[in-house]
Design a protein around this motif. Structure first.
Motif, PDB file in Angstrom:
ATOM      1  N   CYS A  48    -105.616 -20.318  84.259  1.00  0.00           N
ATOM      2  CA  CYS A  48    -104.910 -19.982  85.505  1.00  0.00           C
ATOM      3  C   CYS A  48    -104.861 -21.182  86.440  1.00  0.00           C
ATOM      4  O   CYS A  48    -103.842 -21.423  87.097  1.00  0.00           O
ATOM      5  CB  CYS A  48    -105.593 -18.805  86.190  1.00  0.00           C
ATOM      6  N   ASP A  49    -105.957 -21.932  86.514  1.00  0.00           N
ATOM      7  CA  ASP A  49    -105.990 -23.085  87.412  1.00  0.00           C
ATOM      8  C   ASP A  49    -105.019 -24.162  86.957  1.00  0.00           C
ATOM      9  O   ASP A  49    -104.301 -24.756  87.777  1.00  0.00           O
ATOM     10  CB  ASP A  49    -107.408 -23.641  87.471  1.00  0.00           C
ATOM     11  N   SER A  52    -101.461 -23.177  87.709  1.00  0.00           N
ATOM     12  CA  SER A  52    -101.109 -23.283  89.128  1.00  0.00           C
ATOM     13  C   SER A  52    -100.548 -24.663  89.459  1.00  0.00           C
ATOM     14  O   SER A  52     -99.631 -24.790  90.283  1.00  0.00           O
ATOM     15  CB  SER A  52    -102.337 -22.996  89.995  1.00  0.00           C
ATOM     16  N   TYR A  53    -101.064 -25.698  88.811  1.00  0.00           N
ATOM     17  CA  TYR A  53    -100.559 -27.041  89.083  1.00  0.00           C
ATOM     18  C   TYR A  53     -99.235 -27.303  88.367  1.00  0.00           C
ATOM     19  O   TYR A  53     -98.432 -28.125  88.829  1.00  0.00           O
ATOM     20  CB  TYR A  53    -101.604 -28.085  88.708  1.00  0.00           C
ATOM     21  N   GLN A  56     -96.961 -25.962  90.824  1.00  0.00           N
ATOM     22  CA  GLN A  56     -96.784 -26.928  91.908  1.00  0.00           C
ATOM     23  C   GLN A  56     -95.740 -27.979  91.539  1.00  0.00           C
ATOM     24  O   GLN A  56     -94.914 -28.370  92.376  1.00  0.00           O
ATOM     25  CB  GLN A  56     -98.112 -27.611  92.230  1.00  0.00           C
ATOM     26  N   MET A 217     -98.453 -20.144  93.211  1.00  0.00           N
ATOM     27  CA  MET A 217     -99.481 -21.151  92.987  1.00  0.00           C
ATOM     28  C   MET A 217    -100.856 -20.702  93.478  1.00  0.00           C
ATOM     29  O   MET A 217    -101.835 -20.695  92.706  1.00  0.00           O
ATOM     30  CB  MET A 217     -99.066 -22.471  93.650  1.00  0.00           C
ATOM     31  N   PRO A 218    -101.017 -20.285  94.749  1.00  0.00           N
ATOM     32  CA  PRO A 218    -102.354 -19.807  95.161  1.00  0.00           C
ATOM     33  C   PRO A 218    -102.776 -18.530  94.460  1.00  0.00           C
ATOM     34  O   PRO A 218    -103.976 -18.292  94.281  1.00  0.00           O
ATOM     35  CB  PRO A 218    -102.195 -19.599  96.675  1.00  0.00           C
ATOM     36  N   CYS A 220    -102.338 -17.832  91.297  1.00  0.00           N
ATOM     37  CA  CYS A 220    -102.978 -18.271  90.052  1.00  0.00           C
ATOM     38  C   CYS A 220    -104.358 -18.860  90.323  1.00  0.00           C
ATOM     39  O   CYS A 220    -105.306 -18.646  89.555  1.00  0.00           O
ATOM     40  CB  CYS A 220    -102.096 -19.295  89.345  1.00  0.00           C
ATOM     41  N   GLN A 221    -104.500 -19.588  91.431  1.00  0.00           N
ATOM     42  CA  GLN A 221    -105.798 -20.173  91.746  1.00  0.00           C
ATOM     43  C   GLN A 221    -106.817 -19.099  92.133  1.00  0.00           C
ATOM     44  O   GLN A 221    -107.997 -19.223  91.808  1.00  0.00           O
ATOM     45  CB  GLN A 221    -105.630 -21.201  92.871  1.00  0.00           C
TER      46      GLN A 221
END
Length: 331
Positions: A48-49, A52-53, A56, A217-218, A220-221
């Motif tokens: 997931c992290d 997220s990028y 981005q 994005m957030p 997923c983080q």
């Protein structure tokens, strides 16, 4: 002298934070906790992290759409190269490095690329403030965090007001009769040129897609942080993971050492303390989550850096000269 002072401050804060986190750290208890880690949740959190990028990078592509067609692969490569620079160097120079790499590969001026990074940060600030407001309705935050949330809300409201006034001014300035010959209206001054570029980003149809990516994005983080909590056996909600992540992001915005070491751990522990997690467990999770979420970014970032044609030595030289070069290019 100013960068040297920031370096001293960043490393000093990292050292103080590490001492505070490790003061009551019990190694034997932590080793037992690691033996019971659920690695399925760890893999989910890491995935997931990383995703997220990637989101981005897609958002960045949408923001720069008014100035040219940006290839997603090159945007991803620049984002992960910048992340690797943040892991290696203090004071987060990766934002400027990724802007330089994408500007070179996509033939877009460095000023416009840096402007898009500024728009990213502003949108992130608005979303973080809105998330804090929602969280405060469901979670009773300690008084010190509530004060930070109130201050952030005031700052964001002031910035939104300024942005609205600038948009109104530009609409009036650009909304007159078009110049003869169909040529683009030229506005005097470098500041007006910057505002015009920002206006082009904010009024482009692709901006709405960029805002949607800014929400994904957030999310997923938050999923990544929640999965790390689950891997440690903490049955906390997604809302709790959101609170912890918001506190971490606020903390690591301070001048810090490479890879946010120290500040990440202390603010992760502070965030977990809101939900009555004991300090030893919180400290162990802060170190474990930091390693698990940083390792994939380091590997992918190093590969992206090599793919961009740079080495560690050339990256170091480029990072030292980028602030002056970017200032000249955007002027």
């Amino acid at each position: 002298k100013r960068p040297r002072l920031l370096l001293i401050l960043g490393y000093g804060l990292a050292l103080v934070c590490l001492v505070w986190v490790l003061r009551d750290f019990h190694l034997v208890q932590e080793l037992r906790q690691l033996a019971n880690v659920n690695w399925k949740w760890v893999v989910l959190g890491m995935t997931c992290d990383v995703v997220s990028y990637g989101i981005q990078a897609l958002r960045w592509k949408f923001l720069l759409a008014p100035f040219g067609k940006v290839r997603l692969t090159r945007s991803i490569r620049a984002v992960f190269s910048g992340l690797f620079a943040n892991l290696v160097f203090p004071l987060r120079p990766g934002e400027v490095l990724r802007s330089y790499l994408l500007s070179n590969s996509e033939d877009i001026t460095i000023g416009r690329v840096l402007g898009s990074v500024g728009v990213e940060r502003f949108v992130d600030l608005v979303i973080a403030t809105a998330a804090l407001a929602v969280v405060s309705l469901f979670v009773e935050l300690p008084r010190r965090f509530q004060r930070v949330a109130d201050t952030l809300a005031i700052v964001t409201l002031v910035l939104l007001t300024l942005v609205a006034l600038l948009i109104l001014y530009l609409e009036i300035k650009l909304g007159g009769s078009p110049p003869s010959g169909g040529r683009r209206r030229r506005l005097p001054g470098k500041f007006m040129a910057v505002l015009t570029d920002l206006h082009a980003m904010g009024t482009a149809p692709s901006f709405y897609a960029a805002v949607l990516m800014s929400l994904l994005m957030p999310f997923c983080q938050v999923l990544g942080m929640w999965a790390m909590m689950r891997s440690f056996g903490l049955s906390l909600s997604l809302l709790a993971a959101m609170v912890v992540l918001l506190i971490i992001n606020l903390g690591v915005s301070l001048p810090n050492a490479p890879a946010n070491v120290g500040l990440y751990q202390v603010f992760c522990a502070l965030g977990l303390s809101v939900f009555d997690v004991d300090k030893t467990t919180a400290a162990g999770l802060s170190f474990f989550a930091w390693v698990a979420l940083t390792l994939p970014l380091a590997l992918l970032g190093f590969a992206a850096l090599l793919r961009s044609g740079m080495s560690l030595r050339s990256m170091r030289e480029k990072v030292k000269g980028l602030p002056r070069k970017s200032a000249r290019s955007s002027a």
